[in-house]
Design a protein around this motif. Structure first.
Motif, PDB file in Angstrom:
ATOM      1  N   ASP A   1       0.868  -1.168   0.000  1.00  0.00           N
ATOM      2  CA  ASP A   1       0.000   0.000   0.000  1.00  0.00           C
ATOM      3  C   ASP A   1       0.908   1.223   0.000  1.00  0.00           C
ATOM      4  OD1 ASP A   1      -2.532  -1.212   0.047  1.00  0.00           O
ATOM      5  OD2 ASP A   1      -2.386  -1.563   2.208  1.00  0.00           O
ATOM      6  N   VAL A   2       0.568   2.221  -0.803  1.00  0.00           N
ATOM      7  CA  VAL A   2       1.411   3.402  -0.969  1.00  0.00           C
ATOM      8  C   VAL A   2       0.624   4.638  -0.542  1.00  0.00           C
ATOM      9  CG1 VAL A   2       2.832   4.722  -2.578  1.00  0.00           C
ATOM     10  CG2 VAL A   2       2.528   2.249  -2.920  1.00  0.00           C
ATOM     11  N   ASP A   3       1.218   5.442   0.333  1.00  0.00           N
ATOM     12  CA  ASP A   3       0.553   6.670   0.786  1.00  0.00           C
ATOM     13  C   ASP A   3       0.508   7.709  -0.337  1.00  0.00           C
ATOM     14  OD1 ASP A   3       0.258   5.487   3.235  1.00  0.00           O
ATOM     15  OD2 ASP A   3       1.823   6.662   4.246  1.00  0.00           O
ATOM     16  N   GLY A   4      -0.473   8.594  -0.263  1.00  0.00           N
ATOM     17  CA  GLY A   4      -0.598   9.649  -1.262  1.00  0.00           C
ATOM     18  C   GLY A   4      -1.415   9.199  -2.456  1.00  0.00           C
ATOM     19  N   ARG A   5      -1.287   9.921  -3.563  1.00  0.00           N
ATOM     20  CA  ARG A   5      -2.063   9.634  -4.762  1.00  0.00           C
ATOM     21  C   ARG A   5      -1.194   9.186  -5.938  1.00  0.00           C
ATOM     22  NH1 ARG A   5      -7.347   8.960  -4.386  1.00  0.00           N
ATOM     23  NH2 ARG A   5      -7.774   9.963  -6.394  1.00  0.00           N
ATOM     24  N   GLN A   6       0.113   9.393  -5.841  1.00  0.00           N
ATOM     25  CA  GLN A   6       0.987   9.085  -6.977  1.00  0.00           C
ATOM     26  C   GLN A   6       1.434   7.622  -6.925  1.00  0.00           C
ATOM     27  OE1 GLN A   6       4.353  11.709  -7.507  1.00  0.00           O
ATOM     28  NE2 GLN A   6       5.346  10.302  -8.925  1.00  0.00           N
ATOM     29  N   PRO A   7       1.219   6.853  -7.999  1.00  0.00           N
ATOM     30  CA  PRO A   7       1.657   5.461  -7.991  1.00  0.00           C
ATOM     31  C   PRO A   7       3.175   5.341  -8.071  1.00  0.00           C
ATOM     32  CG  PRO A   7       0.041   5.896  -9.738  1.00  0.00           C
ATOM     33  CD  PRO A   7       0.506   7.214  -9.227  1.00  0.00           C
ATOM     34  N   VAL A   8       3.710   4.272  -7.520  1.00  0.00           N
ATOM     35  CA  VAL A   8       5.101   3.901  -7.777  1.00  0.00           C
ATOM     36  C   VAL A   8       5.087   2.787  -8.820  1.00  0.00           C
ATOM     37  CG1 VAL A   8       5.959   4.608  -5.522  1.00  0.00           C
ATOM     38  CG2 VAL A   8       5.159   2.271  -5.846  1.00  0.00           C
ATOM     39  N   ARG A   9       6.085   2.792  -9.673  1.00  0.00           N
ATOM     40  CA  ARG A   9       6.094   1.904 -10.832  1.00  0.00           C
ATOM     41  C   ARG A   9       7.193   0.854 -10.711  1.00  0.00           C
ATOM     42  NH1 ARG A   9       1.145   2.924 -13.095  1.00  0.00           N
ATOM     43  NH2 ARG A   9       0.833   5.174 -13.392  1.00  0.00           N
ATOM     44  N   GLU A  10       7.189  -0.049 -11.665  1.00  0.00           N
ATOM     45  CA  GLU A  10       8.205  -1.098 -11.742  1.00  0.00           C
ATOM     46  C   GLU A  10       9.605  -0.490 -11.691  1.00  0.00           C
ATOM     47  OE1 GLU A  10       9.560  -4.669 -14.830  1.00  0.00           O
ATOM     48  OE2 GLU A  10       7.859  -3.375 -15.305  1.00  0.00           O
ATOM     49  N   GLY A  11      10.461  -1.085 -10.879  1.00  0.00           N
ATOM     50  CA  GLY A  11      11.838  -0.615 -10.759  1.00  0.00           C
ATOM     51  C   GLY A  11      12.097   0.230  -9.535  1.00  0.00           C
ATOM     52  N   ALA A  12      11.037   0.740  -8.889  1.00  0.00           N
ATOM     53  CA  ALA A  12      11.236   1.518  -7.662  1.00  0.00           C
ATOM     54  C   ALA A  12      11.920   0.649  -6.608  1.00  0.00           C
ATOM     55  CB  ALA A  12       9.906   2.046  -7.141  1.00  0.00           C
ATOM     56  N   ARG A  13      12.801   1.266  -5.833  1.00  0.00           N
ATOM     57  CA  ARG A  13      13.534   0.523  -4.814  1.00  0.00           C
ATOM     58  C   ARG A  13      12.744   0.479  -3.512  1.00  0.00           C
ATOM     59  NH1 ARG A  13      19.178   2.083  -3.471  1.00  0.00           N
ATOM     60  NH2 ARG A  13      18.290   4.145  -3.061  1.00  0.00           N
ATOM     61  N   VAL A  14      12.823  -0.651  -2.825  1.00  0.00           N
ATOM     62  CA  VAL A  14      12.201  -0.813  -1.510  1.00  0.00           C
ATOM     63  C   VAL A  14      13.308  -0.659  -0.467  1.00  0.00           C
ATOM     64  CG1 VAL A  14      10.875  -2.346  -0.012  1.00  0.00           C
ATOM     65  CG2 VAL A  14      10.492  -2.393  -2.493  1.00  0.00           C
ATOM     66  N   LEU A  15      13.109   0.276   0.487  1.00  0.00           N
ATOM     67  CA  LEU A  15      14.143   0.596   1.468  1.00  0.00           C
ATOM     68  C   LEU A  15      13.648   0.322   2.881  1.00  0.00           C
ATOM     69  CD1 LEU A  15      15.148   4.111   0.040  1.00  0.00           C
ATOM     70  CD2 LEU A  15      16.100   1.882  -0.596  1.00  0.00           C
ATOM     71  N   ASP A  16      14.566  -0.114   3.743  1.00  0.00           N
ATOM     72  CA  ASP A  16      14.206  -0.273   5.156  1.00  0.00           C
ATOM     73  C   ASP A  16      14.372   1.069   5.870  1.00  0.00           C
ATOM     74  OD1 ASP A  16      16.921   0.064   5.673  1.00  0.00           O
ATOM     75  OD2 ASP A  16      17.290  -2.042   6.143  1.00  0.00           O
ATOM     76  N   ASP A  17      14.153   1.094   7.194  1.00  0.00           N
ATOM     77  CA  ASP A  17      14.157   2.378   7.906  1.00  0.00           C
ATOM     78  C   ASP A  17      15.549   2.989   8.012  1.00  0.00           C
ATOM     79  OD1 ASP A  17      15.210   0.601   9.719  1.00  0.00           O
ATOM     80  OD2 ASP A  17      13.598   0.805  11.193  1.00  0.00           O
ATOM     81  N   GLU A  18      16.581   2.244   7.605  1.00  0.00           N
ATOM     82  CA  GLU A  18      17.939   2.788   7.591  1.00  0.00           C
ATOM     83  C   GLU A  18      18.387   3.155   6.186  1.00  0.00           C
ATOM     84  OE1 GLU A  18      20.385  -0.082   9.533  1.00  0.00           O
ATOM     85  OE2 GLU A  18      19.595   0.376  11.521  1.00  0.00           O
ATOM     86  N   GLY A  19      17.470   3.033   5.211  1.00  0.00           N
ATOM     87  CA  GLY A  19      17.802   3.411   3.838  1.00  0.00           C
ATOM     88  C   GLY A  19      18.471   2.320   3.031  1.00  0.00           C
ATOM     89  N   ASN A  20      18.529   1.100   3.564  1.00  0.00           N
ATOM     90  CA  ASN A  20      19.129  -0.006   2.811  1.00  0.00           C
ATOM     91  C   ASN A  20      18.118  -0.581   1.828  1.00  0.00           C
ATOM     92  OD1 ASN A  20      21.587  -0.043   4.424  1.00  0.00           O
ATOM     93  ND2 ASN A  20      20.295  -0.875   6.061  1.00  0.00           N
ATOM     94  N   GLU A  21      18.574  -0.894   0.625  1.00  0.00           N
ATOM     95  CA  GLU A  21      17.680  -1.509  -0.357  1.00  0.00           C
ATOM     96  C   GLU A  21      17.407  -2.955   0.053  1.00  0.00           C
ATOM     97  OE1 GLU A  21      17.481  -2.777  -5.059  1.00  0.00           O
ATOM     98  OE2 GLU A  21      18.574  -0.953  -4.524  1.00  0.00           O
ATOM     99  N   VAL A  22      16.115  -3.286   0.195  1.00  0.00           N
ATOM    100  CA  VAL A  22      15.722  -4.628   0.638  1.00  0.00           C
ATOM    101  C   VAL A  22      14.761  -5.287  -0.352  1.00  0.00           C
ATOM    102  CG1 VAL A  22      16.086  -4.217   3.101  1.00  0.00           C
ATOM    103  CG2 VAL A  22      13.883  -3.616   2.057  1.00  0.00           C
ATOM    104  N   GLY A  23      14.591  -4.662  -1.517  1.00  0.00           N
ATOM    105  CA  GLY A  23      13.725  -5.243  -2.528  1.00  0.00           C
ATOM    106  C   GLY A  23      13.433  -4.256  -3.637  1.00  0.00           C
ATOM    107  N   ARG A  24      12.576  -4.673  -4.565  1.00  0.00           N
ATOM    108  CA  ARG A  24      12.193  -3.840  -5.712  1.00  0.00           C
ATOM    109  C   ARG A  24      10.710  -3.984  -5.998  1.00  0.00           C
ATOM    110  NH1 ARG A  24      16.092  -0.839  -9.236  1.00  0.00           N
ATOM    111  NH2 ARG A  24      18.048  -1.139  -8.092  1.00  0.00           N
ATOM    112  N   VAL A  25      10.122  -2.920  -6.532  1.00  0.00           N
ATOM    113  CA  VAL A  25       8.751  -2.965  -7.038  1.00  0.00           C
ATOM    114  C   VAL A  25       8.782  -3.570  -8.438  1.00  0.00           C
ATOM    115  CG1 VAL A  25       6.796  -1.555  -7.814  1.00  0.00           C
ATOM    116  CG2 VAL A  25       7.941  -1.035  -5.642  1.00  0.00           C
ATOM    117  N   THR A  26       7.876  -4.499  -8.703  1.00  0.00           N
ATOM    118  CA  THR A  26       7.815  -5.133 -10.021  1.00  0.00           C
ATOM    119  C   THR A  26       6.561  -4.764 -10.805  1.00  0.00           C
ATOM    120  OG1 THR A  26       6.899  -7.112  -8.959  1.00  0.00           O
ATOM    121  CG2 THR A  26       9.280  -7.083  -9.366  1.00  0.00           C
TER     122      THR A  26
END
Length: 373
Positions: free
Chosen positions: A292-317
């Motif tokens: 679920d994404v806050d706001g109205r703007q969608p995130v698209r394929e390739g967006a990075r998933v980050l933990d609370d320390e800013g580390n990349e822990v996945g990707r949006v597909t």
């Protein structure tokens, strides 16, 4: 199931001129010129959720497979239990590489001593070559090039199709049968990829326009394009091949272990079985999840998933705006320890941060028709 776009000269669908006459906007997809929308993606999406939408999925590959012990032979490529699949029943399955990753996802139906298999459009030629190379020589893989494939999806699909194919509403989800429609033989299964009740109709290409005309003559049925097909399957939490699943993902990572029935888990004997069974036992390195994404703007394929320390822990597909929920949703992969619904994560797209959280899928409940339901 799904497809990806590809380069090169575009093929025309059997219904190409029909789509243009209906006012479709055509785009390149899976090597074909295909309708992306007619009156608008949101309107078509909502129509399918409330009435019946007609989709042209003739770019998909329709195959028949026959030969001695064809079910046993197919089990050397797919992890599903096909030997115990009842006649006229469908099974969602996966064509696996030797390393346990996914070459394609598909639907396999037992039809007596043979199987009817539907594979994705952009991958069909490679799938056919792979199957022919790995199956015994006496198993024949026939590409049904002269068949079109239409999907009628939505809560009013059964009532609309019953008028043309009496008895079709007696089918249950993941069951098929042979019907006479408009005086022609057609194969109809109660299946689809929208999360709605619906049907897929295999029809001779030269009869597809007549069938499409007969279907949209019903006031509950409208033609629907690729755009709404994508938003519908995203709301239903269904993976799209080439995006959410591919040669980097295993069935366990993708959350598709339901496609590996109990006997196959016990016996193995499918490509990558050691890796896949170990992931079932110990967990995979990543898991497919919803966001679920806050706001109205969608995130698209390739967006990075980050933990609370800013580390990349996945990707949006896959990602987009959900017409049913009126908010952005997405799916992708996250590290297993962050894959629980409710886990707060940041999503980063082109340098902009979005607040999100892991969501259970499907986002919109499935409404398949099951016996007794």
């Amino acid at each position: 199931m799904g497809t990806d776009s590809s380069d090169g000269p575009l093929e025309a669908l059997p219904l190409d001129s029909w789509h243009r006459a209906q006012g479709a906007r055509m785009v390149p997809f899976a090597g074909y010129d295909m309708p992306v929308q007619y009156e608008g993606i949101i309107a078509e999406h909502v129509w399918t959720r409330t009435n019946a939408g007609l989709f042209d999925v003739s770019h998909m590959g329709q195959l028949t497979m026959a030969g001695p012990n064809v079910d046993r032979a197919l089990e050397t490529l797919l992890p599903g239990d096909l030997i115990n699949l009842a006649d006229m029943k469908l099974r969602y399955s996966l064509l696996l590489a030797q390393d346990g990753t996914i070459i394609d996802d598909l639907m396999a139906t037992r039809r007596g001593d043979s199987f009817y298999v539907v594979v994705n459009g952009a991958t069909k030629q490679g799938d056919i070559e792979d199957m022919r190379a790995r199956l015994p020589r006496d198993v024949i893989v026939d590409h049904m090039r002269e068949q079109a494939l239409l999907a009628l999806q939505g809560p009013r699909a059964a009532e609309a199709l019953e008028n043309l194919a009496p008895g079709v509403s007696n089918l249950s989800f993941m069951e098929g049968g042979a019907f006479q429609v408009l005086g022609r033989p057609m194969w109809i299964s109660r299946s689809g990829y929208t999360g709605e009740d619906g049907f897929e109709i295999s029809v001779a290409a030269n009869a597809a326009a007549e069938l499409a005309d007969a279907l949209i003559a019903d006031e509950t049925v409208k033609p629907i394009g690729l755009g709404a097909r994508d938003s519908l399957r995203l709301e239903a939490g269904l993976p799209l091949y080439g995006h959410d699943i591919d040669r980097t993902t295993t069935p366990v990572m993708a959350g598709l272990t339901f496609a590996i029935q109990k006997r196959r888990r016990a016996e193995g004997g499918f490509p990558g079985d050691l890796r896949i069974l170990a992931e079932i036992e110990n967990g995979p390195p990543l898991r497919r999840v919803g966001f679920d994404v806050d706001g109205r703007q969608p995130v698209r394929e390739g967006a990075r998933v980050l933990d609370d320390e800013g580390n990349e822990v996945g990707r949006v597909t896959s990602g987009g705006f959900s017409p049913s929920l009126q908010r952005p949703i997405a799916m992708g992969y996250a590290a297993p320890h962050l894959a629980e619904p409710g886990t707060a994560l940041k999503l980063e797209q082109r340098g902009k941060l979005f607040d999100g959280r892991v969501a259970a899928m499907p986002f919109v409940p499935h409404r398949y028709h099951r016996k007794g339901a």
